[in-house]
Design a protein around this motif. Structure first.
Motif, PDB file in Angstrom:
ATOM      1  N   ARG A 140      -0.020   5.363  -1.074  1.00  0.00           N
ATOM      2  CA  ARG A 140      -0.761   5.481   0.523  1.00  0.00           C
ATOM      3  C   ARG A 140      -1.195   7.087   0.526  1.00  0.00           C
ATOM      4  N   GLU A 164     -10.021   0.710   5.331  1.00  0.00           N
ATOM      5  CA  GLU A 164     -10.023  -0.127   6.634  1.00  0.00           C
ATOM      6  C   GLU A 164      -9.906   1.289   7.449  1.00  0.00           C
ATOM      7  N   GLN A 165      -9.027   2.142   7.232  1.00  0.00           N
ATOM      8  CA  GLN A 165      -8.785   3.256   8.021  1.00  0.00           C
ATOM      9  C   GLN A 165     -10.070   4.076   8.386  1.00  0.00           C
ATOM     10  N   GLN A 213      -7.637  -0.829  -0.141  1.00  0.00           N
ATOM     11  CA  GLN A 213      -8.194  -1.437   1.069  1.00  0.00           C
ATOM     12  C   GLN A 213      -7.583  -0.893   2.196  1.00  0.00           C
ATOM     13  N   GLU A 214      -6.316  -0.649   2.455  1.00  0.00           N
ATOM     14  CA  GLU A 214      -5.783  -0.011   3.643  1.00  0.00           C
ATOM     15  C   GLU A 214      -6.581   1.136   3.871  1.00  0.00           C
ATOM     16  N   ARG A 215      -6.889   2.285   3.069  1.00  0.00           N
ATOM     17  CA  ARG A 215      -7.696   3.425   3.316  1.00  0.00           C
ATOM     18  C   ARG A 215      -9.054   2.950   3.828  1.00  0.00           C
ATOM     19  N   ARG A 257     -10.972  -5.367  11.117  1.00  0.00           N
ATOM     20  CA  ARG A 257     -10.282  -4.169  11.781  1.00  0.00           C
ATOM     21  C   ARG A 257     -10.857  -3.583  12.922  1.00  0.00           C
ATOM     22  N   PRO A 292       0.805  -1.064  -0.067  1.00  0.00           N
ATOM     23  CA  PRO A 292      -0.052   0.011  -0.083  1.00  0.00           C
ATOM     24  C   PRO A 292       0.983   1.333  -0.048  1.00  0.00           C
ATOM     25  N   ALA A 320      -4.067  -2.772  -2.925  1.00  0.00           N
ATOM     26  CA  ALA A 320      -3.614  -2.460  -1.287  1.00  0.00           C
ATOM     27  C   ALA A 320      -3.852  -1.262  -0.771  1.00  0.00           C
ATOM     28  N   SER A 333     -12.151  -5.039   6.703  1.00  0.00           N
ATOM     29  CA  SER A 333     -12.430  -3.766   7.352  1.00  0.00           C
ATOM     30  C   SER A 333     -13.275  -4.123   8.869  1.00  0.00           C
ATOM     31  N   ASN A 372      -2.504 -12.175   3.927  1.00  0.00           N
ATOM     32  CA  ASN A 372      -2.365 -11.038   4.718  1.00  0.00           C
ATOM     33  C   ASN A 372      -2.518 -11.668   6.216  1.00  0.00           C
TER      34      ASN A 372
END
Length: 575
Positions: A226, A293-294, A289-291, A327, A222, A286, A324, A503
């Protein structure tokens, strides 16, 4: 004194004409059943009026269309109209000016079309009043009522419901479930819109294959994008904002791109489905997906603050993003998190029907909604004619079916399972499943290549005896509807790495004897044979087809895939 509002006795809830058509029926406040039309028509994500679903529900309740008192539709036409004048504000910015008129026109057109659809529905139910229900309210009630809790925070995140894309509510029960919206975020700030746009950019169908993008994300880095996503999806005190420089505002009219030229220039050209996946695609997935989840964790914290509850229900299409949800659980914001079996639009047929019921003045409570997922048709007593499938053979298993199936799985067979009522929602939960041993070498590769016919990087979810879940998974709570990704233990990595994604998580389903007695017995028998009470569980279908809701669909799946056998209502069917 004003007359009290009568509570209708028979309420039909509908999701229709958009995607994932479905129907639900409440009689005297009791949920008689729910089913998605695709499970009966074999047309995935169908937007057609759910004719088969409605017919099955009325037949089950021994009613006719004339007996329906109220029809609850899962959108309110007038709410779309409010966005048309609001769209003029886009003309004030150079980045969005070109979309202003198209957006105003698009929302007005959908308002008229939705009103026309409610009139068409009314003609089919001569004694019924058609009540449009606010889309996010239907999502809220579906999620909260299914939890069975007395109170909870309710977070709904999707692409679009009239104007709303994200709502935070408080749910409470006084005989009947109710929700009160505390805060709402309107389009064009939409997490579901962005996820769909990037899914499409990566070469997959938005509204269908977001899960493929989520799976790919585990293989990427990511860090590469990012900063881009931090700019494109900016969080603030009350939610988030989408930068139109990267994701252009929606128009509800075909032919308009969702991603901007700047997005393409700073990432990559749109991938054609036939083109190979490269590192840039993996990294893009990636970062997305990371963003996501945040932002979802950020929204969960906001829900905790506003609702003041230690429990959270999550609904809407983005609630199917199991990583998500995992998380949010891991963040420890809530004591428990719940996602209903049908968190997407199909499930709003239930919520819309509940809204009409609870708005009446009768004290009749709601029944049959909490903690249940097997709500569709069953075929236990139906005769089975294999004539259309000349290559198939059957034998009847009178007793010991759980032990028999566990033995076949332990010997390495991949088996379809068709039993009882069809599940609600996008996950097979042991009634319309494909089962396999996670101990078999190469089982994931075989499942993807010869059974499901899908991308080789796609993972498979485990189902586990609830009483043994902590031995293999770190989630720390029950996950009955396969809606949460969990970390895994060293024992899992050592014994069953096949169910661990790149992951280091698994989207698990915990199974209790009360929830699904047969699958609990199969898992227990498999555990006695192998020492591992865990099975791979994926939906009984192949890529591009819906979960098999009928015996005919299941037999087609067996005949046209690499399945070794099908256990269909006590009949062992092989090729």
């Amino acid at each position: 004194m004003a007359a009290m509002k009568r509570t209708p006795s028979v309420v039909l809830g509908l999701c229709s004409y958009t995607h994932d058509s479905s129907a639900a029926l409440l009689v005297e406040g009791e949920l008689i059943g729910f089913v998605e039309e695709e499970r009966l028509s074999a047309r995935k994500h169908t937007n057609l009026y759910p004719e088969r679903a409605v017919a099955w529900l009325l037949d089950r309740a021994k009613l006719t269309a004339g007996d329906v008192d109220a029809v609850a539709y899962n959108f309110q036409p007038a709410r779309y109209l409010a966005e048309s004048p609001a769209a003029v504000r886009l003309a004030l910015s150079a980045a969005t000016r070109a979309r202003a008129l198209a957006r105003a026109h698009g929302f007005a057109k959908v308002a008229v079309r939705t009103q026309r659809r409610t009139r068409a529905i009314a003609r089919q139910f001569p004694a019924a009043r058609v009540t449009p229900v606010l889309h996010h309210r239907a999502h809220q009630l579906t999620a909260f009522a299914a939890s069975g809790w007395d109170e909870a925070a309710v977070l709904v995140v999707d692409s679009l419901g009239e104007r709303q894309t994200t709502t935070i509510a408080r749910g409470h029960t006084a005989l009947r479930p109710r929700t009160q919206t505390l805060e709402a975020i309107n389009d064009p700030a939409s997490l579901g819109y962005v996820y769909g746009a990037v899914t499409e950019h990566l070469g997959w169908r938005r509204g269908d294959e977001e899960g493929t993008a989520m799976a790919l994300a585990a293989l990427g880095d990511p860090a590469r994008f990012r900063a881009l996503f931090a700019q494109a999806i900016r969080t603030n005190a009350t939610g988030f904002h989408i930068d139109p420089a990267y994701f252009l505002p929606r128009t509800l009219t075909s032919g308009y791109e969702r991603t901007s030229r700047r997005f393409v220039a700073e990432t990559c050209p749109q991938r054609h489905p036939s083109e190979p996946l490269t590192d840039v695609h993996r990294d893009l997935a990636a970062a997305l997906q990371e963003r996501t989840e945040q932002v979802m964790v950020h929204l969960a914290r906001r829900a905790r603050t506003l609702a003041g509850s230690r429990r959270l229900c999550v609904g809407g299409g983005v609630a199917t993003n199991c990583v998500s949800i995992g998380r949010i659980v891991e963040a420890g914001i809530f004591d428990e998190v719940f996602v209903p079996p049908a968190p997407g639009d199909a499930g709003t047929a239930i919520g819309a029907a509940l809204a009409v019921h609870v708005d009446g003045r009768s004290p009749r409570p709601v029944a049959g909604v909490a903690r249940t997922c097997y709500l569709g048709p069953s075929y236990e007593d139906k005769p089975l004619d294999l004539t259309p499938w000349p290559g198939l053979n059957q034998q009847t298993l009178d007793t010991g079916q759980a032990e028999f199936l566990a033995a076949q799985l332990a010997h390495g067979l991949i088996v379809g399972l068709f039993q009882g009522a069809v599940e609600a929602g996008p996950r097979a939960l042991g009634n319309r499943s494909i089962l396999a041993s996670p101990l078999q070498p190469g089982v994931v590769e075989r499942l993807n290549a010869t059974v499901k016919f899908r991308e080789p990087f796609r993972p498979f979810a485990p189902m586990v005896l609830a009483e043994h879940a902590r031995e293999f998974f770190t989630l720390g709570q029950q996950a009955p509807y396969m809606s949460m990704a969990s970390g895994v233990t060293d024992k899992t990595r050592e014994l069953i790495p096949a169910i661990v994604h790149a992951n280091d998580t698994s989207r698990l389903q915990t199974v209790t004897s009360s929830q699904n007695p047969f699958m609990h017995a199969v898992l227990a028998a498999f555990g006695r044979r192998t020492g591992v009470p865990v099975l791979i569980n994926t939906s009984l279908n192949v890529k591009g087809k819906p979960i098999c809701g009928t015996p005919q669909m299941a037999l087609d799946c067996l005949a046209n895939s690499g399945l070794d056998a099908l256990l269909l209502e006590g009949r062992w069917i092989t090729k």
